[in-house]
Write a protein that holds these residues in place. Sequence first.
Motif, PDB file in Angstrom:
ATOM      1  N   GLU A 112       1.234  -1.223   0.006  1.00  0.00           N
ATOM      2  CA  GLU A 112       0.076   0.022  -0.364  1.00  0.00           C
ATOM      3  C   GLU A 112       1.029   0.976  -0.134  1.00  0.00           C
ATOM      4  N   LEU A 113       1.945   1.515   0.513  1.00  0.00           N
ATOM      5  CA  LEU A 113       3.278   2.906   0.764  1.00  0.00           C
ATOM      6  C   LEU A 113       3.858   2.243  -0.075  1.00  0.00           C
ATOM      7  N   GLY A 114       4.290   1.603  -0.694  1.00  0.00           N
ATOM      8  CA  GLY A 114       5.536   1.553  -1.447  1.00  0.00           C
ATOM      9  C   GLY A 114       7.001   1.343  -0.896  1.00  0.00           C
ATOM     10  N   MET A 115       7.033   1.082   0.440  1.00  0.00           N
ATOM     11  CA  MET A 115       8.041   1.280   1.205  1.00  0.00           C
ATOM     12  C   MET A 115       8.637  -0.672   1.522  1.00  0.00           C
ATOM     13  N   LEU A 177      16.385 -11.865  -9.521  1.00  0.00           N
ATOM     14  CA  LEU A 177      14.869 -11.140  -9.598  1.00  0.00           C
ATOM     15  C   LEU A 177      14.778  -9.317  -9.380  1.00  0.00           C
ATOM     16  N   LEU A 178      15.936  -9.267  -8.977  1.00  0.00           N
ATOM     17  CA  LEU A 178      16.072  -8.042  -8.504  1.00  0.00           C
ATOM     18  C   LEU A 178      16.682  -6.953  -9.632  1.00  0.00           C
ATOM     19  N   GLN A 179      17.476  -8.557 -10.624  1.00  0.00           N
ATOM     20  CA  GLN A 179      17.642  -7.246 -11.818  1.00  0.00           C
ATOM     21  C   GLN A 179      16.726  -7.671 -12.987  1.00  0.00           C
ATOM     22  N   GLN A 180      15.930  -8.119 -12.638  1.00  0.00           N
ATOM     23  CA  GLN A 180      14.665  -8.255 -13.586  1.00  0.00           C
ATOM     24  C   GLN A 180      13.944  -7.371 -12.803  1.00  0.00           C
ATOM     25  N   PHE A 181      13.633  -7.311 -11.804  1.00  0.00           N
ATOM     26  CA  PHE A 181      12.160  -6.551 -11.568  1.00  0.00           C
ATOM     27  C   PHE A 181      13.468  -5.282 -10.113  1.00  0.00           C
ATOM     28  N   PRO A 182      12.973  -3.934 -10.856  1.00  0.00           N
ATOM     29  CA  PRO A 182      13.950  -3.855  -9.329  1.00  0.00           C
ATOM     30  C   PRO A 182      13.380  -2.678  -8.435  1.00  0.00           C
ATOM     31  N   SER A 183      11.972  -2.903  -8.452  1.00  0.00           N
ATOM     32  CA  SER A 183      11.803  -2.963  -7.071  1.00  0.00           C
ATOM     33  C   SER A 183      10.250  -3.900  -7.034  1.00  0.00           C
ATOM     34  N   ILE A 184       9.701  -3.357  -5.493  1.00  0.00           N
ATOM     35  CA  ILE A 184       9.306  -4.448  -4.294  1.00  0.00           C
ATOM     36  C   ILE A 184       7.379  -4.641  -5.211  1.00  0.00           C
ATOM     37  N   HIS A 185       7.653  -3.131  -5.472  1.00  0.00           N
ATOM     38  CA  HIS A 185       5.801  -3.514  -6.463  1.00  0.00           C
ATOM     39  C   HIS A 185       6.178  -4.237  -7.717  1.00  0.00           C
ATOM     40  N   GLN A 186       7.844  -4.115  -8.752  1.00  0.00           N
ATOM     41  CA  GLN A 186       7.716  -4.582  -9.671  1.00  0.00           C
ATOM     42  C   GLN A 186       7.439  -6.253  -9.981  1.00  0.00           C
TER      43      GLN A 186
END
Length: 214
Positions: A112-115, A177-186
């Motif tokens: 919800e907050l993206g933190m 995973l973080l190389q492909q999806f850089p944020s938790i949201h993604q």
Amino acid sequence: MDDVSTPVRAGAAAPYGQVLVNEKWRGSAIAQGFQGKIKPIFEDGLGLVDFHLSNQTCVLYISETDMVVGNSYKRKLVRFRKATSLRGIVLVEKTRISEQYFQSVQKFVVLELGMTLLPVASQTEASQLLIQLVHEESKEHGHNPFRRKSRSNLAEPAVLAMVQQIPGVGKVKALALLQQFPSIHQLSNATTEELEVVVGRTIAQQIRTFFMQT
């Protein structure tokens, strides 16, 4: 305690290798854990922020008691998010008592907050984690003036640690995973098929299950 007139103090920043600490933490186990490792600078007027690592990153702490007694911690986090665009890392005490509340807190903070949320078992563990983050920041802004800025900068070790909380995901898979999806949201919005390309079907399904539960 969180009802302060200035949610976030503008321009607050700790020198690299040091940390600004809200005065209320003086004498705490967290502050004591800094001794000999990093230099804490205690200050009033940090507002909702518990620890300032730099002019871009600050840390808010949610204790076991905060979760058990009500939702005041949610108001604190919402006020922080509305007041600033600074990167916020949330440390949450995950104990036997607070564990039943943890998934709800995780969903609120991350989705919800993206933190970024990192669970800690105690203030002592929180102190060790903060020391690690400060050291990572110092390395990130080391002596090489031509160092390319990292995509996720200081948040990277925190985000990496969070991804490793997913069952079956170790450091190697988390980095991939973080190389492909850089944020938790993604990452949380990725389909099973997209995840499968990176980590295989079994782990991809576990990742989807993890985010659906949180």
